[in-house]
Every structure is written in structure tokens, then in C-alpha cells.
Design a protein around this motif. Structure first.
Motif, mmCIF file in Angstrom:
data_model
loop_
_atom_site.group_PDB
_atom_site.id
_atom_site.type_symbol
_atom_site.label_atom_id
_atom_site.label_comp_id
_atom_site.label_asym_id
_atom_site.label_seq_id
_atom_site.Cartn_x
_atom_site.Cartn_y
_atom_site.Cartn_z
ATOM 1 N N LYS A 59 8.367 11.973 2.108
ATOM 2 C CA LYS A 59 7.506 12.183 0.941
ATOM 3 C C LYS A 59 6.603 10.988 0.678
ATOM 4 O O LYS A 59 5.534 11.125 0.101
ATOM 5 C CB LYS A 59 8.361 12.446 -0.310
ATOM 6 C CG LYS A 59 9.093 13.781 -0.297
ATOM 7 C CD LYS A 59 9.847 13.972 -1.610
ATOM 8 C CE LYS A 59 10.555 15.320 -1.641
ATOM 9 N NZ LYS A 59 11.309 15.511 -2.912
ATOM 10 N N ARG A 60 7.047 9.812 1.106
ATOM 11 C CA ARG A 60 6.306 8.610 0.756
ATOM 12 C C ARG A 60 6.320 7.629 1.924
ATOM 13 O O ARG A 60 7.297 7.522 2.662
ATOM 14 C CB ARG A 60 6.913 7.944 -0.484
ATOM 15 C CG ARG A 60 6.143 6.744 -1.025
ATOM 16 C CD ARG A 60 6.700 6.283 -2.365
ATOM 17 N NE ARG A 60 6.541 7.341 -3.369
ATOM 18 C CZ ARG A 60 7.547 8.030 -3.879
ATOM 19 N NH1 ARG A 60 8.797 7.763 -3.517
ATOM 20 N NH2 ARG A 60 7.336 8.976 -4.764
ATOM 21 N N ILE A 97 0.878 -1.166 0.000
ATOM 22 C CA ILE A 97 0.000 0.000 0.000
ATOM 23 C C ILE A 97 0.914 1.215 0.000
ATOM 24 O O ILE A 97 1.807 1.329 0.845
ATOM 25 C CB ILE A 97 -0.936 0.025 1.216
ATOM 26 C CG1 ILE A 97 -1.860 -1.195 1.195
ATOM 27 C CG2 ILE A 97 -1.752 1.318 1.252
ATOM 28 C CD1 ILE A 97 -2.682 -1.368 2.451
ATOM 29 N N ARG A 98 0.688 2.120 -0.927
ATOM 30 C CA ARG A 98 1.556 3.293 -1.050
ATOM 31 C C ARG A 98 0.782 4.554 -0.695
ATOM 32 O O ARG A 98 -0.329 4.789 -1.162
ATOM 33 C CB ARG A 98 2.092 3.416 -2.472
ATOM 34 C CG ARG A 98 2.945 4.672 -2.699
ATOM 35 C CD ARG A 98 3.221 4.915 -4.156
ATOM 36 N NE ARG A 98 3.503 6.325 -4.410
ATOM 37 C CZ ARG A 98 3.575 6.868 -5.617
ATOM 38 N NH1 ARG A 98 3.391 6.106 -6.687
ATOM 39 N NH2 ARG A 98 3.812 8.157 -5.769
ATOM 40 N N LEU A 99 1.405 5.401 0.142
ATOM 41 C CA LEU A 99 0.860 6.696 0.516
ATOM 42 C C LEU A 99 1.891 7.773 0.197
ATOM 43 O O LEU A 99 3.092 7.530 0.313
ATOM 44 C CB LEU A 99 0.531 6.747 2.013
ATOM 45 C CG LEU A 99 -0.249 5.574 2.635
ATOM 46 C CD1 LEU A 99 -0.382 5.772 4.136
ATOM 47 C CD2 LEU A 99 -1.623 5.432 1.990
ATOM 48 N N ASP A 100 1.431 8.959 -0.188
ATOM 49 C CA ASP A 100 2.304 10.116 -0.384
ATOM 50 C C ASP A 100 1.922 11.193 0.619
ATOM 51 O O ASP A 100 0.754 11.292 1.026
ATOM 52 C CB ASP A 100 2.162 10.671 -1.807
ATOM 53 C CG ASP A 100 2.774 9.744 -2.853
ATOM 54 O OD1 ASP A 100 3.534 8.841 -2.459
ATOM 55 O OD2 ASP A 100 2.469 9.914 -4.041
ATOM 56 N N ARG A 101 2.894 11.999 0.992
ATOM 57 C CA ARG A 101 2.590 13.020 1.992
ATOM 58 C C ARG A 101 1.587 14.031 1.448
ATOM 59 O O ARG A 101 1.545 14.324 0.247
ATOM 60 C CB ARG A 101 3.860 13.715 2.466
ATOM 61 C CG ARG A 101 4.493 14.677 1.486
ATOM 62 C CD ARG A 101 5.743 15.277 2.084
ATOM 63 N NE ARG A 101 6.427 16.177 1.149
ATOM 64 C CZ ARG A 101 7.652 16.633 1.334
ATOM 65 N NH1 ARG A 101 8.349 16.262 2.418
ATOM 66 N NH2 ARG A 101 8.198 17.446 0.463
ATOM 67 N N PHE A 102 0.791 14.569 2.358
ATOM 68 C CA PHE A 102 -0.233 15.542 2.011
ATOM 69 C C PHE A 102 0.358 16.939 2.200
ATOM 70 O O PHE A 102 0.605 17.382 3.314
ATOM 71 C CB PHE A 102 -1.460 15.353 2.907
ATOM 72 C CG PHE A 102 -2.611 16.258 2.606
ATOM 73 C CD1 PHE A 102 -2.880 16.682 1.309
ATOM 74 C CD2 PHE A 102 -3.458 16.689 3.623
ATOM 75 C CE1 PHE A 102 -3.950 17.508 1.027
ATOM 76 C CE2 PHE A 102 -4.532 17.516 3.355
ATOM 77 C CZ PHE A 102 -4.781 17.928 2.053
ATOM 78 N N GLU A 103 0.601 17.610 1.100
ATOM 79 C CA GLU A 103 1.282 18.903 1.153
ATOM 80 C C GLU A 103 0.463 19.962 1.871
ATOM 81 O O GLU A 103 1.024 20.912 2.430
ATOM 82 C CB GLU A 103 1.621 19.378 -0.268
ATOM 83 C CG GLU A 103 2.549 18.448 -1.043
ATOM 84 C CD GLU A 103 3.951 18.354 -0.438
ATOM 85 O OE1 GLU A 103 4.310 19.216 0.401
ATOM 86 O OE2 GLU A 103 4.689 17.409 -0.809
#
Length: 729
Positions: free
Chosen positions: A404-405, A388-394
């Protein structure tokens, strides 16, 4: 809220001996045999962005990424990154605001005027007279009995409501062989008094009897004010007097406590799609939990709520229908986006998928595979049983995380997890018990450890014989040498546990002794229950062998080892035990959720609050609920309710101690152990902070009081080289 957990990851017994001989050669060979994994240096040299991503590994995949629907630890781990609640606890375990900036907690209490009661010194009194009596008593507070003085000082407002006749209906509860009728009830209640209190006062009405008379509230008869109209029943039955009294007390209660929470929301908080969060989303989250179509396992936490009111876009008022001491903590629940999951959105989704719009619910929505929250990380991708991949919420309200990830990899094989940690392709590793002595002293890593907030147990399906007999359940526990499990499976990294509360809290009853290891005593109990050995040495009753299946999830070598020891122990006393290891999602969805098992090995990860309603109350035994062993005990039910309604810490702890005794006596579980945990983390990972002037500083990761070392995760970052904090200090 308690979670089904994968528990401490399993023991890899075969690695230990080989690692001592040739660790570097072994690592190379294992990596080649499982999969090629580049070293950390190779990763960062070819991809500098590796410093900006955090990778963790789990033996089990998430099940459903919706915080109001899930109940497993893997799903919860992802949800904690994607969603945000109104509150949580800080590093000192005090509540702090998240989506809420502030709050008020007070109470509105009501009581009906008892027209038939005589008030000392005043005789029979109406609403205005009772209200004046309370006002005068409040205005002339003198030193005296502490209870009534504190109660009067706590009253902020006193008002009256005149009598108001109305009609209501109740659906008759179905009985065996009878259909439920709708009963019409005409209600003619007396006048009512409303009190607004500065704080919740559970002793309010008890203390007011010093002014109104000791029988003022207890002598109020709700049934005097309710007339029942019953449609004819096919079998000629009528409502029993007891049922009429129960309905009347529900509709016209003598007294009513209504604790109130008012949350003021943080302005400008955005969901990941840019939509601004407001009070309607909070109310929608509550309604989603209570919607029976969604089959939420969290209903019990919110059933005491009477109403969730949107005062304005940034203010939500929550009124409870009775005392409920854990109320405030439940609002740490992740808040859902109403605009993506309301009835209209679900109807459109159902039509697009060609599904029946009437039957389509939040459980079927693709949102659970592609969630949108307002937490620090944005969901990007989920490949089942892979990652499961998440990216940071700017645009995260507290500032974007340093990483960042975030990558949550599913690595069912513990040996592979270990090797990938050494190579740097995952950033943390849950140390197995036999590895603790070696890895916690390894200077290449940061090491964290503590006692788990939870326990591992064997649960018995009490709906099925012979597990419906307490003698059988106790005998099964007596046949298992738990100390041996702790010594050889956990390598001493754990301790005995005897009941359902967190061992580190005052709610745990340390006076309850563990079930003794006594195989001969176990056989005597089983003989008392009618089980005797046949010529082949197997226990049987009425010509039927004592035979059942013990199950647990695959990928957990600790539980697998426990299963082997338990199976052997039970076979030694003549029980024919089969075992079965099931993939995690099948184990939970097909066997646990549907209560389709004889006995199982599982674990609970507990919270600090002592509310055990969801796991132990007899109302929670249905599919997708958490009392899946089917435990029923009327005294336990009463205590669970008292614990929920008790605001006095000492009395609450005393109720917990008694509940602990009852559950330990009934043995619906064989309580095994609470494990110690140790986790290691790359030393390059530090806490990075930037002050108002843009000055960057780093510091070592330190755990909270509960051992939570990831509390400041949003500030973590990996450096190219390990820092030397000792030299800097």
C-alpha cells in the motif's frame, strides 16, 4: 541512459570488531544513541499496516522528480515508481510493452535522382526510369549477391516525387569576433525517390550501387541545387565554399535514412489525477526534452528524431532523420502529463507564483516536487533530507501493487541504516564489502549479489591545466595502486576496469590493459611534462606548485576511503592534493553540473546499450550535460556516431572496442573498479500472486539475468512469519 550514482555504500570499518563481541548489546546502544527505533515485532503488533508498507533507505536525497530533467540515481529510483514508459525489458532482457501494447519498426528511405550519373545499361535516367529499374530488379530477383537480393526483397514500396523549388534560411554559426547572419537559400532540387522498407537496412544505398553504379550516390553534388543570398557582413566576410557545401548537403542530402517507430498505446491508462493518457502526452514528453528552456540532460537521446506525429489518440508515429540503433530503447522514458505541464499550465503557475512567465520553465515548476505520473505508485509527500512517501495507485493499468505504501527514507549515516535494517524499520540493506561473508550466509535474510552495471572513477577537468596534458592524467593514474583499493577498501568485492563500457557485455574491450601501478614511471612522465621537485619535495613548474583539490560526495565511506588512499599516493610523488567532501545536492548542482572542479571521484550506473554520446561526445561539455570533464577527441566523436548508427552487432562491437582504446589512451578518467554488490532483504518478503479464480500463492524472490531482484516488486508483500519454501518444495 547512464546515471550519476551514489555507488556502493561506504564501509564502516569500526563496526566489525565490536559486532563480533556483543552484537545485541551494541544494537541496543546504537539505537538509543542515534534514535529510538521499535523492533519489527513491536511495529507490527502496534501497527499491522507495517506489513503493507515497504521502507528503503538512501544516503542521498532525490534532486528533481521529473524523468526528463533528472540524472541522479536517487531521483530515478522514485521516478521508476511514479512514471511509466512505453516499453521496458523483461526478466530475460527482451523488450516488452508497458504503455504501448504493440509496435512496428520499418524505414522510409529517400534519394535524389543523380541527373549527371550514368547507370550501367541504362545511361542517364530520370526519376521514373530509376523507379522502373528498381521495380524490374525486384520483380526478377534471382540467387546472386546476398546483399542486393536482401535489399530488394526488403523494399515494400517505390514512389517518386517531382522537383519542388523552395526557400529556406540558416543562421550562420558564430565565429570569434563575428555575429551570426541569417542566410537565405533558394533550393532547386531534382526529383526524388522514396522507398518504404520492411525493416531498417543500413546497407541499402551501398547495395543499390550494384544496380545504379558505384558512383551514383557519391557523385551527387548537393551544392548544384542551392543558391545563397548573404546579407552584407560588417567585416566584409562571405560564406566559405566549405560552409556552402555543408549547408547544401544538409538541405539536399544525396541519401536519407528515416527509421520509423509506430507505437500503439494501451487504452484507458490513467494518470494519477484521473486524466487519460494518449499519444499527445508522448509527443509532449519528446518536445519537453528538446525544449532548450528545460535544459534536459536527455537531449542527445532524442536529437536524432525528425518528427513525433499523433496519428490518433492511441497511435504515435516517430520518424528519425538518420540511422540511430538505440532508438527503440529510449522510449522507456517516463511519459509526462501534457495537461499539467503545457505552456498554458506553466504560464498560470508562473503568474500564481509571481514569476516572469517568459523565463519560467518546467525546471522551476512545482511539478518536480509534486510529480504526477501513471506508474504503480502515487506521489504523496517529500520532506527534504527526510523521506519521500508514495502510495499505491489503485487504478494502475496492470493492477495495484501489493504494498500500500512505499517510503524512501534519507539516512545519510550507514551505521544507522544497518541498525535500522536489523530492527526491521527498513526492509533492505546494501551490504558493505567487509560484511559480505557474514550477512550473505545469515539465514534470517534473503541475499542477492552480482557485478554492477557501472564503475567508479577519478575524473579530471580537462579544461584546466595541468589536466589538459595526457601525460599528467596518465601519471596520476600510475601513482594509484588500484589493486590495493580493491583489496582493502572493497575487501575483494570488485575488479579492475579499463574503459567506459559495461564489463559483462561484448562491447567492453578486454584486450586493453589497466594503467600499471608505477610511481617512478609517473614521476618520469611528470618530469617530461615540465614538473620537477623543489627542495621541499613538492613538484613544481615555472615556480608554481602542483596543487589541486579532489572532491566527492559525503555520506559514501567507500569514496571517502578511496579519496584518502589517492591523496596519500599523489602526495608521495610530490603533488599537494587537498580534499573536500560535499553534500550530494551541492556536489552535483554546484560543482558537477557547472564543471567547477579540478578532479572528482564519482561513478556511472550504465545501461545495456553501448550509446555513450551523452558522456563522451565533445558536443556534451556544456552546463548540465554529462561530459563534464570536457573530453574532446575527433576520432572518438566519429566512433560514437557510428556506434549509434550501426545495426550490425559485430561491427558495433568492433567500433566500441576502438572507442574503448581511445578513451583508455587519453585517460580523461582514471578508471578504478567495477564493484560487486550484495543486498539483503527480510525473509518475510515474498512474491504474492492471485490467479483468475482468486487463489493466492506465494513464491520466493529470484533475480533476473542481470541480478535485478526487484523486477517483480509490484507483487511483493511482507508476511507475518517467514515462509519455509524449502519444506513446501
Amino acid at each position: 541512459m547512464a546515471l550519476l550514482t551514489l555507488g556502493t555504500l561506504g564501509t564502516v570499518m569500526s563496526i566489525r570488531r565490536i559486532l563480533i563481541l556483543a552484537p545485541l548489546v551494541l544494537i541496543a546502544l546504537l539505537l538509543q544513541s542515534y534514535l529510538w527505533v521499535p523492533t519489527y515485532e513491536e511495529q507490527t503488533r502496534g501497527n499491522p499496516e507495517r506489513l503493507n508498507e515497504y521502507i528503503t533507505a538512501s544516503i542521498g536525497d532525490a534532486s528533481i522528480l521529473n524523468p526528463v530533467l533528472s540524472a541522479d540515481s536517487s531521483s530515478s529510483a522514485i521516478e521508476s515508481m511514479v512514471f511509466e514508459g512505453l516499453i521496458d525489458r523483461d526478466e530475460n532482457l527482451r523488450f516488452r510493452g508497458r504503455l504501448a501494447t504493440s509496435w512496428e519498426i520499418y524505414e522510409e528511405a529517400y534519394f535524389f535522382v543523380n541527373e549527371h550519373a550514368t547507370i550501367p545499361g541504362a545511361g542517364k535516367a530520370g526519376a521514373d526510369e530509376v523507379a522502373d529499374l528498381l521495380r524490374k530488379a525486384k520483380a526478377s530477383i534471382r540467387p546472386g549477391e546476398p546483399g542486393i537480393r536482401g535489399t530488394l526483397e526488403n523494399i515494400r514500396e517505390i514512389s517518386t516525387f517531382p522537383p519542388r523549388e523552395f526557400e529556406t534560411t540558416r543562421q550562420e554559426k558564430r565565429e570569434k569576433g563575428a555575429g551570426g547572419r541569417q542566410i537565405r537559400i533558394r533550393v532547386r532540387p531534382p526529383a526524388r525517390i522514396r522507398l518504404v522498407l520492411g525493416r531498417v537496412d543500413q546497407d541499402l544505398f551501398g547495395n543499390l550501387t550494384h544496380l545504379l553504379g558505384k558512383d551514383y550516390f557519391s557523385s551527387f553534388r548537393s551544392e548544384r541545387y542551392a543558391d545563397f543570398e548573404e546579407p552584407p557582413a560588417e567585416d566584409g566576410r562571405t560564406l566559405s565554399p566549405e560552409r556552402k557545401v555543408a549547408y547544401a548537403r544538409e538541405i539536399v542530402p544525396a541519401t536519407e535514412h528515416n527509421p520509423v517507430l509506430v507505437f500503439h498505446l494501451r487504452p484507458g491508462v490513467k494518470f494519477h489525477d484521473g486524466h487519460v493518457l494518449d499519444a499527445h502526452d508522448v509527443r509532449f514528453t519528446y518536445e519537453s526534452i528538446m525544449n532548450p528552456k528545460n535544459l534536459s540532460p536527455r537531449i542527445a537521446d532524442y536529437e536524432p528524431v525528425k518528427a513525433v506525429e499523433v496519428v490518433d489518440p492511441l497511435t504515435v508515429r516517430i520518424v528519425y532523420k538518420r540511422l540511430y540503433s538505440p532508438a527503440f530503447g529510449t522510449w522507456g522514458m517516463g511519459i509526462l502529463p501534457e495537461h499539467l505541464l503545457n505552456d498554458e499550465a506553466l504560464r498560470k503557475e508562473a503568474l500564481g507564483l509571481g514569476k516572469d512567465t517568459e523565463k519560467f520553465s518546467m525546471r522551476q515548476s512545482l511539478f518536480s516536487r509534486r510529480p504526477t505520473g501513471c506508474g504503480p505508485f502515487v506521489f504523496r509527500e517529500w520532506k527534504s533530507d527526510q523521506y519521500i512517501r508514495l502510495d499505491r495507485f489503485e487504478d494502475y493499468w496492470e493492477g495495484a501493487p501489493n504494498y500500500k505504501r512505499y517510503l524512501y527514507r534519507i539516512v545519510p549515516d550507514l551505521l544507522t541504516q544497518e541498525m535500522e535494517f536489523y530492527a526491521g524499520t527498513v526492509d533492505t540493506y546494501s551490504v558493505q564489502p567487509h560484511q559480505v561473508d557474514r550477512l550473505e550466509k545469515d539465514e534470517r535474510y534473503q541475499s542477492f549479489s552480482g557485478l554492477s552495471f557501472g564503475y567508479t572513477y577519478i575524473g579530471y577537468n580537462m579544461r584546466r591545466p595541468p589536466f589538459d596534458d595526457v601525460r599528467v592524467r596518465r601519471a596520476l593514474g600510475m601513482a594509484v595502486d588500484v589493486d590495493r583499493i580493491i583489496r582493502y577498501v572493497l575487501h575483494g568485492q570488485g575488479g579492475r576496469i579499463t574503459g567506459p563500457f559495461v564489463k559483462q557485455t561484448d562491447y567492453y574491450n578486454h584486450q586493453v590493459n589497466p594503467v600499471p601501478y608505477d610511481p617512478k614511471g609517473a614521476l618520469r612522465l611528470l618530469e617530461e611534462a615540465g614538473w620537477r621537485k623543489n627542495r621541499e619535495g613538492w613538484l613544481e613548474r615555472d615556480g608554481k606548485r602542483f596543487q589541486f583539490t579532489l572532491i566527492t560526495n559525503s555520506g559514501n565511506d567507500l569514496r571517502k576511503a578511496v579519496m584518502a588512499i589517492v591523496q596519500d599516493a599523489w602526495r608521495q610523488i610530490g603533488i599537494d592534493v587537498r580534499t573536500d567532501l560535499l553534500e550530494w545536492s551541492v556536489f552535483i548542482q554546484e560543482r558537477v553540473d557547472k564543471a567547477d572542479f579540478d578532479a572528482l571521484i564519482l561513478g556511472w550506473q550504465m545501461g545495456i546499450e553501448p550509446d555513450l554520446y551523452q558522456i563522451w561526445h565533445s558536443s556534451q561539455i556544456h552546463p548540465y550535460q554529462l561530459n563534464f570533464v570536457g573530453f574532446k577527441n575527433s576520432e572518438a566523436d566519429d566512433l560514437i556516431i557510428k556506434i549509434r548508427q550501426e545495426y550490425d552487432y559485430a561491427r558495433q562491437a568492433a567500433f566500441c572496442h576502438r572507442l574503448h582504446e581511445i578513451i583508455a589512451g587519453d585517460q580523461p578518467y582514471t578508471f578504478l573498479y567495477v564493484s560487486k554488490w550484495t543486498a539483503v532483504l527480510d525473509r518475510r518478503i515474498v512474491i504474492k500472486e492471485v490467479d483468475e479464480k482468486g487463489q493466492v500463492s506465494t513464491r520466493k524472490i529470484t533475480p533476473t539475468k542481470t541480478g535485478n531482484f526487484s523486477f517483480y516488486f509490484n507483487k511483493w508483500i511482507k508476511l507475518p512469519e517467514a515462509p519455509n519454501f524449502a519444506a513446501e518444495g
